[in-house]
Design an enzyme around this catalytic site. Sequence first.
Site, PDB file in Angstrom:
ATOM      1  N   PHE A  94      39.957  47.807  38.720  1.00 39.76           N
ATOM      2  CA  PHE A  94      41.243  48.401  38.368  1.00 39.76           C
ATOM      3  C   PHE A  94      41.827  49.146  39.573  1.00 39.76           C
ATOM      4  O   PHE A  94      41.136  49.878  40.261  1.00 39.76           O
ATOM      5  CB  PHE A  94      41.035  49.360  37.195  1.00 39.76           C
ATOM      6  CG  PHE A  94      42.272  50.052  36.701  1.00 39.76           C
ATOM      7  CD1 PHE A  94      43.445  49.355  36.507  1.00 39.76           C
ATOM      8  CD2 PHE A  94      42.238  51.404  36.398  1.00 39.76           C
ATOM      9  CE1 PHE A  94      44.576  49.994  36.021  1.00 39.76           C
ATOM     10  CE2 PHE A  94      43.347  52.055  35.901  1.00 39.76           C
ATOM     11  CZ  PHE A  94      44.528  51.349  35.725  1.00 39.76           C
ATOM     12  N   SER A 158      33.736  47.135  38.021  1.00 41.58           N
ATOM     13  CA  SER A 158      34.626  47.726  37.022  1.00 41.58           C
ATOM     14  C   SER A 158      35.206  46.649  36.120  1.00 41.58           C
ATOM     15  O   SER A 158      34.469  45.898  35.487  1.00 41.58           O
ATOM     16  CB  SER A 158      35.730  48.527  37.736  1.00 41.58           C
ATOM     17  OG  SER A 158      36.498  49.262  36.822  1.00 41.58           O
ATOM     18  N   LEU A 159      36.533  46.521  36.062  1.00 41.90           N
ATOM     19  CA  LEU A 159      37.124  45.427  35.295  1.00 41.90           C
ATOM     20  C   LEU A 159      36.697  44.076  35.851  1.00 41.90           C
ATOM     21  O   LEU A 159      36.593  43.097  35.112  1.00 41.90           O
ATOM     22  CB  LEU A 159      38.654  45.535  35.309  1.00 41.90           C
ATOM     23  CG  LEU A 159      39.295  46.546  34.361  1.00 41.90           C
ATOM     24  CD1 LEU A 159      40.807  46.534  34.527  1.00 41.90           C
ATOM     25  CD2 LEU A 159      38.917  46.266  32.914  1.00 41.90           C
ATOM     26  N   ASP A 181      28.935  48.692  37.790  1.00 42.85           N
ATOM     27  CA  ASP A 181      29.503  49.669  36.864  1.00 42.85           C
ATOM     28  C   ASP A 181      30.624  49.037  36.031  1.00 42.85           C
ATOM     29  O   ASP A 181      31.801  49.406  36.162  1.00 42.85           O
ATOM     30  CB  ASP A 181      30.022  50.894  37.609  1.00 42.85           C
ATOM     31  CG  ASP A 181      29.976  52.149  36.732  1.00 42.85           C
ATOM     32  OD1 ASP A 181      29.046  52.260  35.912  1.00 42.85           O
ATOM     33  OD2 ASP A 181      30.864  53.011  36.862  1.00 42.85           O
ATOM     34  N   ARG A 195      33.106  40.640  26.481  1.00 40.42           N
ATOM     35  CA  ARG A 195      32.528  41.580  27.451  1.00 40.42           C
ATOM     36  C   ARG A 195      31.347  40.912  28.151  1.00 40.42           C
ATOM     37  O   ARG A 195      30.862  39.854  27.731  1.00 40.42           O
ATOM     38  CB  ARG A 195      32.052  42.856  26.758  1.00 40.42           C
ATOM     39  CG  ARG A 195      30.919  42.636  25.752  1.00 40.42           C
ATOM     40  CD  ARG A 195      30.394  43.956  25.230  1.00 40.42           C
ATOM     41  NE  ARG A 195      29.361  43.791  24.220  1.00 40.42           N
ATOM     42  CZ  ARG A 195      28.065  43.595  24.471  1.00 40.42           C
ATOM     43  NH1 ARG A 195      27.645  43.523  25.727  1.00 40.42           N
ATOM     44  NH2 ARG A 195      27.197  43.471  23.481  1.00 40.42           N
ATOM     45  N   ASP A 200      25.826  35.396  29.807  1.00 42.19           N
ATOM     46  CA  ASP A 200      26.922  34.877  30.620  1.00 42.19           C
ATOM     47  C   ASP A 200      26.452  34.169  31.884  1.00 42.19           C
ATOM     48  O   ASP A 200      27.250  33.515  32.564  1.00 42.19           O
ATOM     49  CB  ASP A 200      27.887  36.008  30.990  1.00 42.19           C
ATOM     50  CG  ASP A 200      28.628  36.551  29.773  1.00 42.19           C
ATOM     51  OD1 ASP A 200      28.823  35.779  28.814  1.00 42.19           O
ATOM     52  OD2 ASP A 200      29.018  37.735  29.785  1.00 42.19           O
ATOM     53  N   HIS A 270      32.134  56.069  39.973  1.00 38.34           N
ATOM     54  CA  HIS A 270      32.421  54.692  39.557  1.00 38.34           C
ATOM     55  C   HIS A 270      32.305  53.732  40.741  1.00 38.34           C
ATOM     56  O   HIS A 270      31.809  52.609  40.591  1.00 38.34           O
ATOM     57  CB  HIS A 270      33.824  54.647  38.961  1.00 38.34           C
ATOM     58  CG  HIS A 270      34.155  53.380  38.237  1.00 38.34           C
ATOM     59  ND1 HIS A 270      33.254  52.711  37.428  1.00 38.34           N
ATOM     60  CD2 HIS A 270      35.308  52.650  38.191  1.00 38.34           C
ATOM     61  CE1 HIS A 270      33.842  51.635  36.909  1.00 38.34           C
ATOM     62  NE2 HIS A 270      35.073  51.578  37.366  1.00 38.34           N
TER      63      HIS A 270
END
Length: 450
Positions: A94, A158-159, A181, A195, A200, A270
């Site tokens: 992000f 992150s994202l 993270d 998610r 995955d 983060h």
Amino acid sequence: MAVFFGCLLLLSSAFASVERRNSVCYNPFGCFSSDGLLKAPQSPDIIDTYFRLYVRGHSSHINEIGGAGWEREVTTFTNHVSATKKTKVLIHGFINNGRSPWGDFNVIVVDWGSGAKWPYEQAAGNGFLVGAELAALLTYIRDHAHVKLSDVHIIGHSLGAQVAGLAGHSLTNIGRITGLDPADPFFSGKPLNRRLDPNDATFVDVIHTDGSNFTFAQGFGTHDNEGDVDFFPNGGEHQPGCTEDPGSSALYNLLHGGLGVVAHSLTCSHSRATEFFIESINSPCKFYAHKCSSITDFDEGRCMGCPDGGCATMGYDADATSLRGTFYLSTSTHAPFCGHEYYMEIVISHSLHGHSYGEFYVQLLGTKGHSEELKFSRHMTFYIPDSAERHVIVTHTDIGDLTGVKVKFVRGDGVKATGSEHEVRVRYVTVESTENTQGVVGRRLATTRV
């Protein structure tokens, strides 16, 4: 100040209203839906995803495709991908963009900076389209450049970590996903298809560094286990060396250092996951971690040592062992973060009168020298007779065989220090290496004032 607080107000006001559920379709990537506060993805021409290909020997990318309709140009891009090399895919998070090439591989950097902007709930929604775009690109490379998906390693922060999971979910046999993270808001507790999760990829490793409760100033990362191995350095919630009070620090930095410094203060913990991972690539030091059920058990010294096959290793070499589960470790407060771990216990004397308020600093002494002064206490603490504090600490220095330890007490100030003694009496100190669990210093010291 108006710019900074405007951003927070934009985010918080968006959280206050729930958007009506709606769906959008973007050929050839499929259809997507909003989910409560999470918005449906914007169109590909707004998100403007770019894929840049780097290979060793070139100072910049050798090819790129992107923007609306990039899939019509994918053949030229694919011609530069080598089937004999493994492939690394890097995805930013992000308020970021992808501009950092590295490695002797096919390196594909996913730049979706135009879609990763405020408000957060829109950026999070845009990640679902980016995941579908990445899955489409990897499918084409598999079919036309003969790259094995088992040789693909996706690394996302992150994202970007959640985008990696979304791409991996729609494919089969992705070799590895590393989540740095992974973002928490709108993802934690969601179904597996929305998610990152262990299914995955063949191997999913996750580094958690900012998993405290989300408050708009901290807690951007999830504390949930999302991998085959989940690493929680320093407990995984707040990183040493980052500001203890993110909110007040952000205001201070805004007044004295501008928005760039504010962003760093808000995202220090983060972003630390990416620093750990990068250091693990370039440093001979290994981030050895210990299988443990909680940070409390780790601090209490209940999870020391390594199994016969060696400790799990956080970072680039996480797939070097067959160990799976939840792992804890300690790091230094600043780069280089990797070092030599020691479990340490400080026991307060029963002869202490009243209480002391403050924190401990220590220095380890050995046959090869001594460590730097190390912050032992996580924060200012009240010490009473017969109380004890235990932590795992890290030093950069190879001190050889441990011969002793120096302990310094720093008294706190403010209201909490009212009535506090100016010194504390230590009954004894115990120190042992976490790598072999053999106590090297466990003697009882005479009652000592520090």
